[in-house]
Design a protein around this motif. Structure first.
Motif, mmCIF file in Angstrom:
data_model
loop_
_atom_site.group_PDB
_atom_site.id
_atom_site.type_symbol
_atom_site.label_atom_id
_atom_site.label_comp_id
_atom_site.label_asym_id
_atom_site.label_seq_id
_atom_site.Cartn_x
_atom_site.Cartn_y
_atom_site.Cartn_z
ATOM 1 N N ASN A 130 27.084 5.713 -27.589
ATOM 2 C CA ASN A 130 26.425 4.547 -28.190
ATOM 3 C C ASN A 130 26.477 3.308 -27.296
ATOM 4 O OD1 ASN A 130 25.857 5.923 -30.662
ATOM 5 N ND2 ASN A 130 27.992 5.647 -31.250
ATOM 6 N N SER A 131 26.996 3.484 -26.076
ATOM 7 C CA SER A 131 27.151 2.316 -25.207
ATOM 8 C C SER A 131 25.826 1.886 -24.577
ATOM 9 C CB SER A 131 28.170 2.612 -24.107
ATOM 10 O OG SER A 131 27.724 3.666 -23.280
ATOM 11 N N ARG A 132 24.813 2.764 -24.618
ATOM 12 C CA ARG A 132 23.485 2.416 -24.105
ATOM 13 C C ARG A 132 22.496 2.362 -25.260
ATOM 14 N NH1 ARG A 132 24.755 5.665 -19.438
ATOM 15 N NH2 ARG A 132 24.557 4.460 -17.517
ATOM 16 N N VAL A 133 21.639 1.356 -25.243
ATOM 17 C CA VAL A 133 20.586 1.236 -26.257
ATOM 18 C C VAL A 133 19.253 1.142 -25.536
ATOM 19 C CG1 VAL A 133 19.653 -0.144 -28.142
ATOM 20 C CG2 VAL A 133 22.131 0.058 -27.860
ATOM 21 N N ARG A 134 18.351 2.069 -25.826
ATOM 22 C CA ARG A 134 17.007 2.074 -25.241
ATOM 23 C C ARG A 134 16.033 1.583 -26.304
ATOM 24 N NH1 ARG A 134 14.035 6.148 -21.419
ATOM 25 N NH2 ARG A 134 11.855 5.815 -21.994
ATOM 26 N N VAL A 135 15.250 0.571 -25.970
ATOM 27 C CA VAL A 135 14.323 -0.034 -26.928
ATOM 28 C C VAL A 135 12.896 0.180 -26.443
ATOM 29 C CG1 VAL A 135 13.662 -2.130 -28.138
ATOM 30 C CG2 VAL A 135 16.050 -1.790 -27.466
ATOM 31 N N GLU A 136 12.111 0.917 -27.209
ATOM 32 C CA GLU A 136 10.710 1.140 -26.859
ATOM 33 C C GLU A 136 9.887 -0.107 -27.202
ATOM 34 O OE1 GLU A 136 9.792 3.711 -25.268
ATOM 35 O OE2 GLU A 136 11.549 5.003 -25.518
ATOM 36 N N LYS A 137 8.940 -0.414 -26.339
ATOM 37 C CA LYS A 137 8.022 -1.543 -26.550
ATOM 38 C C LYS A 137 8.790 -2.818 -26.926
ATOM 39 C CE LYS A 137 4.234 1.487 -27.944
ATOM 40 N NZ LYS A 137 3.198 1.795 -28.968
ATOM 41 N N ASP A 236 18.271 -3.563 -18.217
ATOM 42 C CA ASP A 236 17.273 -3.036 -17.286
ATOM 43 C C ASP A 236 15.912 -2.970 -17.958
ATOM 44 O OD1 ASP A 236 18.601 -2.449 -14.791
ATOM 45 O OD2 ASP A 236 19.714 -0.890 -15.861
ATOM 46 N N ILE A 237 14.873 -3.064 -17.147
ATOM 47 C CA ILE A 237 13.505 -2.864 -17.616
ATOM 48 C C ILE A 237 13.051 -1.512 -17.086
ATOM 49 C CG2 ILE A 237 11.140 -3.736 -17.572
ATOM 50 C CD1 ILE A 237 12.338 -6.506 -16.925
ATOM 51 N N LEU A 238 12.628 -0.623 -17.975
ATOM 52 C CA LEU A 238 12.236 0.722 -17.563
ATOM 53 C C LEU A 238 10.765 0.753 -17.165
ATOM 54 C CD1 LEU A 238 14.084 2.878 -20.242
ATOM 55 C CD2 LEU A 238 14.930 1.949 -18.083
ATOM 56 N N GLY A 239 10.481 1.424 -16.054
ATOM 57 C CA GLY A 239 9.116 1.554 -15.580
ATOM 58 C C GLY A 239 8.383 2.690 -16.275
ATOM 59 N N ASP A 241 7.895 5.575 -15.290
ATOM 60 C CA ASP A 241 8.591 6.846 -15.100
ATOM 61 C C ASP A 241 9.893 6.924 -15.888
ATOM 62 O OD1 ASP A 241 10.087 5.008 -13.738
ATOM 63 O OD2 ASP A 241 10.032 6.033 -11.799
ATOM 64 N N GLY A 242 10.188 5.873 -16.671
ATOM 65 C CA GLY A 242 11.392 5.867 -17.486
ATOM 66 C C GLY A 242 12.647 5.462 -16.738
ATOM 67 N N LYS A 243 12.519 5.133 -15.447
ATOM 68 C CA LYS A 243 13.677 4.728 -14.647
ATOM 69 C C LYS A 243 13.727 3.208 -14.520
ATOM 70 C CE LYS A 243 13.626 8.988 -11.927
ATOM 71 N NZ LYS A 243 13.522 9.568 -10.551
ATOM 72 N N PRO A 244 14.917 2.639 -14.323
ATOM 73 C CA PRO A 244 15.034 1.181 -14.183
ATOM 74 C C PRO A 244 14.201 0.660 -13.011
ATOM 75 C CG PRO A 244 17.184 2.145 -14.564
ATOM 76 C CD PRO A 244 16.247 3.292 -14.324
ATOM 77 N N MET A 245 13.447 -0.398 -13.270
ATOM 78 C CA MET A 245 12.659 -1.031 -12.227
ATOM 79 C C MET A 245 13.564 -1.878 -11.338
ATOM 80 S SD MET A 245 9.340 -2.292 -14.434
ATOM 81 C CE MET A 245 8.485 -2.864 -12.944
ATOM 82 N N SER A 246 13.104 -2.120 -10.119
ATOM 83 C CA SER A 246 13.831 -3.006 -9.218
ATOM 84 C C SER A 246 13.640 -4.447 -9.686
ATOM 85 C CB SER A 246 13.300 -2.851 -7.787
ATOM 86 O OG SER A 246 13.872 -3.826 -6.933
ATOM 87 N N ILE A 247 14.749 -5.157 -9.859
ATOM 88 C CA ILE A 247 14.712 -6.560 -10.293
ATOM 89 C C ILE A 247 15.078 -7.434 -9.098
ATOM 90 C CG2 ILE A 247 15.610 -8.257 -11.919
ATOM 91 C CD1 ILE A 247 14.068 -6.019 -13.258
ATOM 92 N N SER A 248 14.129 -8.264 -8.655
ATOM 93 C CA SER A 248 14.366 -9.082 -7.467
ATOM 94 C C SER A 248 15.263 -10.279 -7.763
ATOM 95 C CB SER A 248 13.037 -9.566 -6.890
ATOM 96 O OG SER A 248 12.344 -10.365 -7.843
ATOM 97 N N SER A 249 15.276 -10.712 -9.031
ATOM 98 C CA SER A 249 16.087 -11.881 -9.381
ATOM 99 C C SER A 249 16.563 -11.781 -10.820
ATOM 100 C CB SER A 249 15.273 -13.159 -9.176
ATOM 101 O OG SER A 249 15.980 -14.288 -9.641
ATOM 102 N N SER A 266 10.277 -6.565 -9.315
ATOM 103 C CA SER A 266 9.659 -6.580 -7.988
ATOM 104 C C SER A 266 8.222 -6.102 -8.023
ATOM 105 C CB SER A 266 10.485 -5.714 -7.028
ATOM 106 O OG SER A 266 11.805 -6.174 -6.929
ATOM 107 N N GLU A 267 7.811 -5.501 -9.143
ATOM 108 C CA GLU A 267 6.435 -4.987 -9.281
ATOM 109 C C GLU A 267 5.943 -5.281 -10.683
ATOM 110 O OE1 GLU A 267 6.487 -0.535 -9.541
ATOM 111 O OE2 GLU A 267 8.573 -0.844 -8.951
ATOM 112 N N PRO A 268 4.625 -5.215 -10.911
ATOM 113 C CA PRO A 268 4.084 -5.534 -12.229
ATOM 114 C C PRO A 268 4.653 -4.636 -13.322
ATOM 115 C CG PRO A 268 2.325 -5.458 -10.587
ATOM 116 C CD PRO A 268 3.560 -4.924 -9.913
ATOM 117 N N LEU A 269 4.826 -5.208 -14.500
ATOM 118 C CA LEU A 269 5.326 -4.437 -15.636
ATOM 119 C C LEU A 269 4.277 -3.428 -16.099
ATOM 120 C CD1 LEU A 269 6.900 -7.285 -17.811
ATOM 121 C CD2 LEU A 269 8.134 -5.586 -16.481
ATOM 122 N N PRO A 270 4.717 -2.217 -16.471
ATOM 123 C CA PRO A 270 3.777 -1.251 -17.044
ATOM 124 C C PRO A 270 3.381 -1.671 -18.455
ATOM 125 C CG PRO A 270 6.003 -0.407 -17.168
ATOM 126 C CD PRO A 270 6.083 -1.691 -16.397
#
Length: 272
Positions: A130-137, A236-239, A241-249, A266-270
């Motif tokens: 339960n230590s991770r929470v994934r939130v759709e949309k 994290d923001i998931l791309g 592909d379901g993987k964490p996106m690169s966050i530049s800042s 670092s790239e546009p949000l899906p």
């Protein structure tokens, strides 16, 4: 949040500006004092410090995603209290190496050694499903707290902000007497001196004079209390592909117990 703690006691002798290595084996974790630098300078509110760099190794690090060192007591052989920051520090990611940094007050010039007591804590989320929470949309409804079972169970409330609300919040949260009193109260509870608290208040005022600033295209802004963000190890923001996106800042600003976190991918949000 699952964490494992390892108490340690280190006694180090002075040898110029840099001390030699000291190691401590503690049931699966080895702590090596990689570097100790006594940096002395004074420039207005800026002061030097005793900077420690510890390297961790051992089998218990394999599943750890982050670590932190909590210093309980630090004194030199003259009795000088070296503990500079009495807050519980944030966990530091072990993704690119297990190095932990500690900042203390300078020891007395006549000191020949100092002793450090504390604990190394490892963050091991695999021990708790339960230590991770994934939130759709999660960004579908701005300016409304995210509705997720895992967050509700942990009593965590986080709100994604629109650009309008972000601007309103960062330019409108001026320091009034009530907020200044709250900052002073929190500072004293954490062991800060009156001088340190006043400097922090002036720094916040200076930042607010700059206004909220402009958000980059695709930036994600989240609002919560500082206490809430302190309980969250990572967002994290998931791309697509379901993987964490690169966050530049990643940055967080706070006013009393109100805080805003800004994530810039670092790239546009899906979509969604």
């Amino acid at each position: 949040m699952q964490k494992i703690g390892y108490p340690f006691v280190l006694c180090l002798a002075l040898s110029g500006l840099v001390w030699g290595n000291t190691t401590l084996a503690q049931s699966g974790v080895k702590v090596e004092m990689e570097e100790v630098v006594d940096d002395r300078f004074s420039d207005g509110p800026l002061r030097g410090s005793l900077q420690l760099r510890m390297a961790l190794s051992g089998k218990d690090l394999e599943r750890a995603e982050a670590a932190r060192v909590i210093v309980r007591e630090a004194r030199d052989d003259r009795g000088t209290d070296l503990l500079a920051d009495r807050e519980i520090p944030d966990f530091e990611s072990t993704e690119y190496g297990e190095k932990l940094n500690v900042r203390l007050h300078n020891p007395a010039r006549q000191a020949t050694s100092f002793q450090l007591n504390g604990a190394i804590e490892l963050f091991v989320p695999s021990r708790d499903p339960n230590s991770r929470v994934r939130v759709e949309k999660a960004l579908a409804r701005l300016d409304t707290p995210i509705n997720a079972k895992g967050l509700r169970a942990a009593k965590i409330s986080v709100t994604p902000l629109s650009r309008e609300k972000y601007k309103e919040r960062t330019t409108g949260e001026k320091l009034d007497e009530a907020k200044i009193a709250e900052i002073r109260e929190r500072g004293k509870a954490e062991g800060a001196s009156d001088e340190e608290i006043t400097e922090a208040i002036e720094f916040i005022k200076a930042l607010q004079e700059l206004g909220g600033g402009e958000l980059s295209e695709g930036a994600v802004v989240l609002a919560a209390s500082t206490d809430t963000f302190d309980r969250i190890q990572r967002i994290d923001i998931l791309g697509a592909d379901g993987k964490p996106m690169s966050i530049s800042s990643r940055s967080t600003s706070s006013w009393g117990n109100d805080a805003v976190m800004t994530l810039e991918p670092s790239e546009p949000l899906p979509k969604n």
